[in-house]
Design a protein around this motif. Structure first.
Motif, PDB file in Angstrom:
ATOM      1  N   ALA A  56     -26.243 -23.176  19.115  1.00  0.00           N
ATOM      2  CA  ALA A  56     -26.914 -23.077  17.676  1.00  0.00           C
ATOM      3  C   ALA A  56     -26.989 -24.233  16.912  1.00  0.00           C
ATOM      4  O   ALA A  56     -26.323 -25.301  16.878  1.00  0.00           O
ATOM      5  CB  ALA A  56     -25.927 -22.046  16.836  1.00  0.00           C
ATOM      6  N   THR A  57     -28.386 -24.631  16.459  1.00  0.00           N
ATOM      7  CA  THR A  57     -28.735 -25.579  15.404  1.00  0.00           C
ATOM      8  C   THR A  57     -28.476 -25.204  14.084  1.00  0.00           C
ATOM      9  O   THR A  57     -28.446 -24.119  13.786  1.00  0.00           O
ATOM     10  CB  THR A  57     -30.038 -26.075  15.877  1.00  0.00           C
ATOM     11  OG1 THR A  57     -30.976 -25.316  15.491  1.00  0.00           O
ATOM     12  CG2 THR A  57     -30.230 -26.497  17.378  1.00  0.00           C
ATOM     13  N   VAL A  58     -28.575 -26.121  13.509  1.00  0.00           N
ATOM     14  CA  VAL A  58     -28.638 -25.912  11.627  1.00  0.00           C
ATOM     15  C   VAL A  58     -29.771 -25.091  11.437  1.00  0.00           C
ATOM     16  O   VAL A  58     -29.749 -24.093  10.710  1.00  0.00           O
ATOM     17  CB  VAL A  58     -28.727 -27.318  10.949  1.00  0.00           C
ATOM     18  CG1 VAL A  58     -28.734 -27.042   9.617  1.00  0.00           C
ATOM     19  CG2 VAL A  58     -27.517 -28.259  11.280  1.00  0.00           C
ATOM     20  N   GLY A  59     -30.947 -25.221  12.077  1.00  0.00           N
ATOM     21  CA  GLY A  59     -32.041 -24.328  11.771  1.00  0.00           C
ATOM     22  C   GLY A  59     -31.761 -23.057  12.054  1.00  0.00           C
ATOM     23  O   GLY A  59     -32.387 -22.101  11.426  1.00  0.00           O
ATOM     24  N   ASP A  60     -30.984 -22.595  13.123  1.00  0.00           N
ATOM     25  CA  ASP A  60     -30.844 -21.515  13.601  1.00  0.00           C
ATOM     26  C   ASP A  60     -29.977 -20.652  12.455  1.00  0.00           C
ATOM     27  O   ASP A  60     -30.082 -19.393  12.372  1.00  0.00           O
ATOM     28  CB  ASP A  60     -30.043 -21.527  14.929  1.00  0.00           C
ATOM     29  CG  ASP A  60     -30.973 -21.948  16.185  1.00  0.00           C
ATOM     30  OD1 ASP A  60     -32.181 -21.761  16.109  1.00  0.00           O
ATOM     31  OD2 ASP A  60     -30.354 -22.632  17.022  1.00  0.00           O
ATOM     32  N   ALA A  61     -29.377 -21.165  11.928  1.00  0.00           N
ATOM     33  CA  ALA A  61     -28.318 -20.520  11.089  1.00  0.00           C
ATOM     34  C   ALA A  61     -28.670 -20.558   9.493  1.00  0.00           C
ATOM     35  O   ALA A  61     -28.072 -19.951   8.536  1.00  0.00           O
ATOM     36  CB  ALA A  61     -26.811 -21.209  11.247  1.00  0.00           C
ATOM     37  N   MET A  62     -29.425 -21.567   9.207  1.00  0.00           N
ATOM     38  CA  MET A  62     -29.908 -21.865   7.839  1.00  0.00           C
ATOM     39  C   MET A  62     -30.475 -20.912   6.945  1.00  0.00           C
ATOM     40  O   MET A  62     -31.343 -20.013   7.764  1.00  0.00           O
ATOM     41  CB  MET A  62     -30.504 -23.216   7.691  1.00  0.00           C
ATOM     42  CG  MET A  62     -31.794 -23.164   7.774  1.00  0.00           C
ATOM     43  SD  MET A  62     -32.891 -24.656   7.782  1.00  0.00           S
ATOM     44  CE  MET A  62     -34.413 -24.258   8.498  1.00  0.00           C
ATOM     45  N   THR A  63     -30.354 -20.911   5.692  1.00  0.00           N
ATOM     46  CA  THR A  63     -31.164 -19.930   5.218  1.00  0.00           C
ATOM     47  C   THR A  63     -32.573 -20.598   4.552  1.00  0.00           C
ATOM     48  O   THR A  63     -32.482 -21.806   3.802  1.00  0.00           O
ATOM     49  CB  THR A  63     -30.391 -19.443   3.557  1.00  0.00           C
ATOM     50  OG1 THR A  63     -29.319 -18.816   4.223  1.00  0.00           O
ATOM     51  CG2 THR A  63     -31.467 -18.605   2.665  1.00  0.00           C
ATOM     52  N   GLU A  64     -33.772 -20.197   4.744  1.00  0.00           N
ATOM     53  CA  GLU A  64     -34.917 -20.919   4.627  1.00  0.00           C
ATOM     54  C   GLU A  64     -35.644 -20.364   3.450  1.00  0.00           C
ATOM     55  O   GLU A  64     -36.020 -21.287   2.756  1.00  0.00           O
ATOM     56  CB  GLU A  64     -36.006 -20.424   5.896  1.00  0.00           C
ATOM     57  CG  GLU A  64     -35.569 -20.814   7.125  1.00  0.00           C
ATOM     58  CD  GLU A  64     -36.705 -20.387   8.278  1.00  0.00           C
ATOM     59  OE1 GLU A  64     -37.715 -20.851   8.143  1.00  0.00           O
ATOM     60  OE2 GLU A  64     -36.344 -19.830   9.056  1.00  0.00           O
ATOM     61  N   GLN A  65     -35.245 -19.275   2.756  1.00  0.00           N
ATOM     62  CA  GLN A  65     -35.920 -19.049   1.389  1.00  0.00           C
ATOM     63  C   GLN A  65     -34.955 -19.529   0.373  1.00  0.00           C
ATOM     64  O   GLN A  65     -33.777 -18.888  -0.188  1.00  0.00           O
ATOM     65  CB  GLN A  65     -35.911 -17.310   1.231  1.00  0.00           C
ATOM     66  CG  GLN A  65     -36.898 -16.727   2.339  1.00  0.00           C
ATOM     67  CD  GLN A  65     -38.367 -17.240   2.206  1.00  0.00           C
ATOM     68  OE1 GLN A  65     -38.838 -17.570   0.967  1.00  0.00           O
ATOM     69  NE2 GLN A  65     -38.751 -17.876   3.422  1.00  0.00           N
ATOM     70  N   VAL A  66     -35.056 -20.550  -0.151  1.00  0.00           N
ATOM     71  CA  VAL A  66     -34.255 -21.438  -1.103  1.00  0.00           C
ATOM     72  C   VAL A  66     -34.755 -21.346  -2.536  1.00  0.00           C
ATOM     73  O   VAL A  66     -36.037 -21.762  -2.920  1.00  0.00           O
ATOM     74  CB  VAL A  66     -33.941 -22.714  -0.675  1.00  0.00           C
ATOM     75  CG1 VAL A  66     -33.037 -23.444  -1.333  1.00  0.00           C
ATOM     76  CG2 VAL A  66     -33.602 -22.695   0.891  1.00  0.00           C
ATOM     77  N   VAL A  67     -33.891 -20.783  -3.591  1.00  0.00           N
ATOM     78  CA  VAL A  67     -34.333 -21.025  -4.713  1.00  0.00           C
ATOM     79  C   VAL A  67     -34.097 -22.588  -5.293  1.00  0.00           C
ATOM     80  O   VAL A  67     -32.983 -23.117  -5.232  1.00  0.00           O
ATOM     81  CB  VAL A  67     -33.209 -20.197  -5.702  1.00  0.00           C
ATOM     82  CG1 VAL A  67     -33.300 -20.470  -7.305  1.00  0.00           C
ATOM     83  CG2 VAL A  67     -33.286 -18.654  -5.333  1.00  0.00           C
ATOM     84  N   THR A  68     -35.281 -22.992  -5.900  1.00  0.00           N
ATOM     85  CA  THR A  68     -35.070 -24.471  -6.356  1.00  0.00           C
ATOM     86  C   THR A  68     -35.476 -24.665  -7.681  1.00  0.00           C
ATOM     87  O   THR A  68     -36.111 -23.648  -8.430  1.00  0.00           O
ATOM     88  CB  THR A  68     -36.163 -25.430  -5.322  1.00  0.00           C
ATOM     89  OG1 THR A  68     -37.721 -24.796  -5.717  1.00  0.00           O
ATOM     90  CG2 THR A  68     -35.868 -25.043  -3.894  1.00  0.00           C
ATOM     91  N   VAL A  69     -35.266 -25.562  -8.254  1.00  0.00           N
ATOM     92  CA  VAL A  69     -35.778 -26.069  -9.623  1.00  0.00           C
ATOM     93  C   VAL A  69     -36.307 -27.613  -9.573  1.00  0.00           C
ATOM     94  O   VAL A  69     -36.262 -28.221  -8.837  1.00  0.00           O
ATOM     95  CB  VAL A  69     -34.625 -25.973 -10.710  1.00  0.00           C
ATOM     96  CG1 VAL A  69     -34.162 -24.324 -10.822  1.00  0.00           C
ATOM     97  CG2 VAL A  69     -33.522 -27.037 -10.330  1.00  0.00           C
ATOM     98  N   GLN A  70     -36.855 -27.895 -10.781  1.00  0.00           N
ATOM     99  CA  GLN A  70     -37.397 -29.116 -10.985  1.00  0.00           C
ATOM    100  C   GLN A  70     -36.405 -29.989 -12.041  1.00  0.00           C
ATOM    101  O   GLN A  70     -35.789 -29.316 -12.824  1.00  0.00           O
ATOM    102  CB  GLN A  70     -38.836 -29.240 -11.481  1.00  0.00           C
ATOM    103  CG  GLN A  70     -39.954 -28.734 -10.639  1.00  0.00           C
ATOM    104  CD  GLN A  70     -41.390 -28.546 -11.279  1.00  0.00           C
ATOM    105  OE1 GLN A  70     -41.517 -28.571 -12.194  1.00  0.00           O
ATOM    106  NE2 GLN A  70     -42.200 -28.871 -10.245  1.00  0.00           N
ATOM    107  N   GLY A  71     -36.557 -31.279 -11.805  1.00  0.00           N
ATOM    108  CA  GLY A  71     -35.707 -32.003 -12.872  1.00  0.00           C
ATOM    109  C   GLY A  71     -35.815 -31.787 -14.378  1.00  0.00           C
ATOM    110  O   GLY A  71     -34.996 -31.922 -14.925  1.00  0.00           O
TER     111      GLY A  71
END
Length: 274
Positions: A56-71
């Motif tokens: 397994a790689t990080v890409g296989d396990a990671m969450t792709e839909q991420v909540v983000t904000v701006q500065g």
């Protein structure tokens, strides 16, 4: 926000993410590409769910839909998003697709304290300071206690943290509870009575959101007014596989361990399962 961010590449082995979280004592890391654009987030629970796959790689396990904000996003909006998404503890700060920082629940609590909304604690638990050696519960994440042993062969007592435990009384002021979480870098801490019987647990999320009654926030001043009373617990003799379900499938970060009399004898966290 924190501008110096520990990250990992999506094509890195999953073990690399675990190593970086252990080194930095983080529970999650932003995942970036070679242009430092955000592509996901990897957490300890993601590692646990995929650890049986040696390829397994990080890409296989990671969450792709991420909540983000701006500065420029208001802190009140960040806090609201963390309350809405209960599992969310870390929010990447992104400008034009590039990762420029992260903000956590601890950052928000620290900002409130520095702004005067949370007083610095006048006293410490047991009358002693919070400086000095870290208790066993706060040794570097990811060192793990399972090793190569099969989960099915272990009990909770085999891997739980049972030395150097930190717990607080229900009568503790909220600002002092916040100090404990910030100073020890806890996400939650058990609440006990004078006989060490477990009463509940209080978390960063509790301190950020406050309790409510029919939609109106209460004016709690002590831990008793905000803590969670109905707490899922395990016992030392329970199969570790059952406890693992609470930490992975159900999303708990910390589970108290009690004896048959309800006395707190340990805690079990995600990092203990590595």
């Amino acid at each position: 926000m924190t501008e110096r961010v520990v990250t990992v590449w999506a094509d890195a082995p999953l073990s690399r993410a675990q190593e970086r979280m252990a080194e930095a004592r983080f529970s999650a890391l932003p995942v970036v590409d070679r242009q430092f654009s955000l592509v996901g987030i990897i957490s300890l629970v993601d590692v646990l769910r995929h650890r049986d796959d040696p390829h397994a790689t990080v890409g296989d396990a990671m969450t792709e839909q991420v909540v983000t904000v701006q500065g420029a996003t208001a802190l009140s909006i960040v806090a609201h998003r963390m309350r809405v998404y209960g599992e969310l503890r870390l929010v990447p700060v992104v400008e034009r697709g590039a990762l420029v920082g992260v903000i956590t629940r601890s950052d928000l609590l620290r900002a409130r304290r520095q702004g005067g909304l949370l007083r610095r604690a006048a006293r410490r638990l047991g009358g002693t300071g919070l400086s000095g050696p870290l208790p066993e519960a706060m040794m570097p994440r990811g060192a793990g206690r399972v090793g190569g042993r099969p989960i099915s062969s272990l009990r909770v007592a085999d891997v739980m943290t049972d030395g150097g435990l930190v717990a607080i009384p229900a009568a503790l002021a909220l600002d002092e509870a916040a100090e404990v979480l910030l100073s020890y870098r806890f996400t939650a801490v058990p609440v006990v009575d004078d006989g060490d019987h477990l009463l509940g647990i209080i978390s960063e999320a509790d301190l950020m959101a406050g309790s409510s009654d029919a939609g109106s926030r209460t004016r709690a001043s002590t831990v008793a007014g905000l803590m969670t009373y109905d707490v899922e617990v395990v016992r030392p003799q329970d199969p570790l596989a059952d406890a693992e379900q609470l930490l992975t499938a159900r999303g708990f970060r910390v589970v108290p361990v009690v004896d048959d009399d309800g006395v707190l004898v340990g805690v079990l966290s995600r990092s203990d399962l590595l």
